[in-house]
Enzyme design. Structure first.
Site, mmCIF file in Angstrom:
data_model
loop_
_atom_site.group_PDB
_atom_site.id
_atom_site.type_symbol
_atom_site.label_atom_id
_atom_site.label_comp_id
_atom_site.label_asym_id
_atom_site.label_seq_id
_atom_site.Cartn_x
_atom_site.Cartn_y
_atom_site.Cartn_z
ATOM 1 C CG PHE A 1 -1.893 1.234 1.157
ATOM 2 C CD1 PHE A 1 -3.162 0.895 0.461
ATOM 3 C CD2 PHE A 1 -1.723 2.534 1.684
ATOM 4 C CE1 PHE A 1 -4.208 1.985 0.082
ATOM 5 C CE2 PHE A 1 -2.538 3.561 1.267
ATOM 6 C CZ PHE A 1 -3.628 3.386 0.714
ATOM 7 C CG ASP B 1 5.836 3.992 1.501
ATOM 8 O OD1 ASP B 1 5.713 4.729 2.841
ATOM 9 O OD2 ASP B 1 4.768 3.946 0.996
ATOM 10 C CE LYS C 1 -0.146 6.792 6.729
ATOM 11 N NZ LYS C 1 -1.585 6.943 6.305
HETATM 12 C C1 LIG Z 1 3.167 2.930 3.510
HETATM 13 C C2 LIG Z 1 2.069 4.019 3.219
HETATM 14 N N1 LIG Z 1 2.624 4.700 2.066
HETATM 15 C C3 LIG Z 1 1.819 5.876 1.586
HETATM 16 C C4 LIG Z 1 0.512 6.212 2.155
HETATM 17 C C5 LIG Z 1 -0.268 7.256 1.326
HETATM 18 O O1 LIG Z 1 -0.376 8.131 2.303
HETATM 19 P P1 LIG Z 1 -1.448 9.411 1.855
HETATM 20 O O2 LIG Z 1 -2.566 8.783 2.409
HETATM 21 O O3 LIG Z 1 -1.146 10.507 2.936
HETATM 22 O O4 LIG Z 1 -1.519 9.670 0.467
HETATM 23 C C6 LIG Z 1 0.064 5.422 3.160
HETATM 24 C C7 LIG Z 1 -1.229 5.689 3.754
HETATM 25 O O5 LIG Z 1 -1.807 4.826 4.421
HETATM 26 C C8 LIG Z 1 0.953 4.300 3.466
HETATM 27 O O6 LIG Z 1 0.547 3.387 4.746
#
Ligand SMILES: Cc1ncc(COP(=O)(O)O)c(C=O)c1O
Length: 412
Positions: free
Chosen positions: A151, A236, A265
């Protein structure tokens, strides 16, 4: 047309607010029926004055709890000065934020953005350009290797390499150039990484998939394979980073360094959206003026809050809290295995809890927890994701785990 008469009165009930959301807001979420009006630390209060323990922390965006006083005062102070300049001009917070974040993370350069998805998109663009201009991959042939059940966000390019049908269906045509391999399978990764690989993009722990921790040595092997093939390793850390697992990066537990990290976040302290790609100067340095950007990315308010987040993290206090409270959480959760819980995974103050067959589904358990004053959310059918704010008191942590024990142990 909306009139003032349509606005709920201050005494309106949760049902009134939910009806407003249902009528006027796109139905792209399925929230629990609670309407939050206030938050402080690990607690929130709904519009009817009921208090709830927050066991989700905005999916780690609220690592420091709701309205941490130092973060709020940094925001308020900046609100009184200047909030937005665009990147057409310099301002007095950007360079300081970037330097302080680079120093905290042991990296060389910072590319500030807003949402997590934007940070991931930015890292993908940088990796592709680096592959063409530095690695020498023939034009248009760069590949990025990713893991299944990933994700990384919701943009068209990012869902192009999602393996979640709900996230992809009807959103094609998709962006090509991605190779998907099973998460945690080093042999599959070895086969996928070639001289056309620009980067391997991985979550060091897969949050949305259910807080899935890869096998020991997997991330170190990913690093070795990238080095061997001259490819970039992109971690990530949007959900796993910034003290959630007890270290600045979850990757730190493996003593592995990525070439690029995506952060988001918690970087915005739960106040403003702040994300960034941090990493090697020779890689991020491929971007030249006009090639990438964002009107709000690196704005003064975001940078001031981000600097306050970095200050909190530089004390080590939150990493320490995550480690010690996380040990307590995992000890207690492991005692629930066999009592309505079939498996528990995670690290630090972060856990994926699989509910045993025959018991409540994840959604039913979330609703039953809400009724007991604890807010968390399911991921997939039978998994709960727990990510309490790192400021939580141990007694409150126990209160939430007690509620979970009660809910999980009941027949459906
Ligand atoms: C590992 C990871 N990458 C990217 C994202 C995407 O972040 P955003 O919702 O701020 O676009 C998330 C969101 O849950 C995430 O958990």
């Amino acid at each position: 047309m909306t009139t003032f008469a349509d606005k709920p009165a201050p005494t309106a009930s949760s049902a009134d607010f939910i009806a407003l959301d249902e009528r006027w807001s796109t139905h792209n979420y399925h929230p629990l029926p609670v309407v939050i009006a206030e938050g402080e630390g690990a607690w929130v209060t709904d519009v009817q004055g009921e208090r709830y323990l927050d066991f989700l922390s905005g999916y780690s965006a609220l690592n420091f709890g709701h309205r941490h006083p130092e973060l709020v005062s940094a925001a308020v102070e900046q609100l009184g000065r200047v909030t937005l300049t665009s990147r057409a001009f310099h301002h007095d917070q950007l360079g300081l934020f970037c330097r302080e974040l680079a120093e905290l993370t042991g990296t060389e350069l910072v590319l500030p953005m807003n949402s997590g998805a934007e940070a991931v998109e930015s890292a993908l663009k940088v990796a592709r350009k680096w592959a063409y201009r530095v690695k020498g991959v023939p034009e248009g042939q760069a590949q990025i290797v990713v893991a299944d059940s990933n994700f990384h966000g919701r943009t068209t390019t990012i869902v192009s390499f999602s393996t979640d049908d709900t996230a992809r269906a009807d959103f094609g045509p998709f962006t090509p150039g991605f190779v998907v391999v099973p998460y945690g399978d080093a042999a599959a990764l070895a086969e996928a990484v070639t001289d056309r690989t620009a980067a391997v993009l991985l979550e060091p722990i897969q949050g949305e998939a259910g807080v899935v921790v890869p096998p020991d040595g997997y991330l170190a092997e990913a690093r070795r394979l990238c080095d061997e093939a001259g490819a970039l390793l992109i971690a990530d850390e949007i959900q796993s980073g910034l003290a959630r697992t007890g270290t600045v990066f979850a990757l730190d537990h493996e003593r592995v360094t990525a070439d690029l990290y995506t952060l988001g976040k918690a970087l915005g302290g739960g106040i403003v959206p702040v994300s960034a790609v941090v990493g090697r100067a020779d890689v991020l340095g491929v971007l030249k003026p006009g090639e990438h950007g964002s009107t709000f990315g690196g704005n003064p308010l975001a940078c001031a809050v981000g600097r306050a987040v970095v200050r909190l993290l530089s004390t080590g206090e939150f990493q320490q809290r995550s480690t010690s409270l996380g040990a307590h959480l995992h000890t207690r959760l492991s005692e629930l295995v066999g009592h309505g819980v079939s498996a528990v995974r995670g690290r630090g103050l972060w856990a994926g809890v699989d509910l045993a067959p025959g018991g409540p589904t994840g959604r039913e358990a979330s609703e039953a927890l809400r009724a007991r004053g604890v807010l968390c959310k399911e991921t997939h059918g039978h998994t709960l994701r727990l990510a309490p704010p790192l400021v939580i008191e141990e007694s409150d942590l126990d209160r939430g785990i007690d509620a979970l024990a009660e809910v999980a142990g009941r027949p459906a």
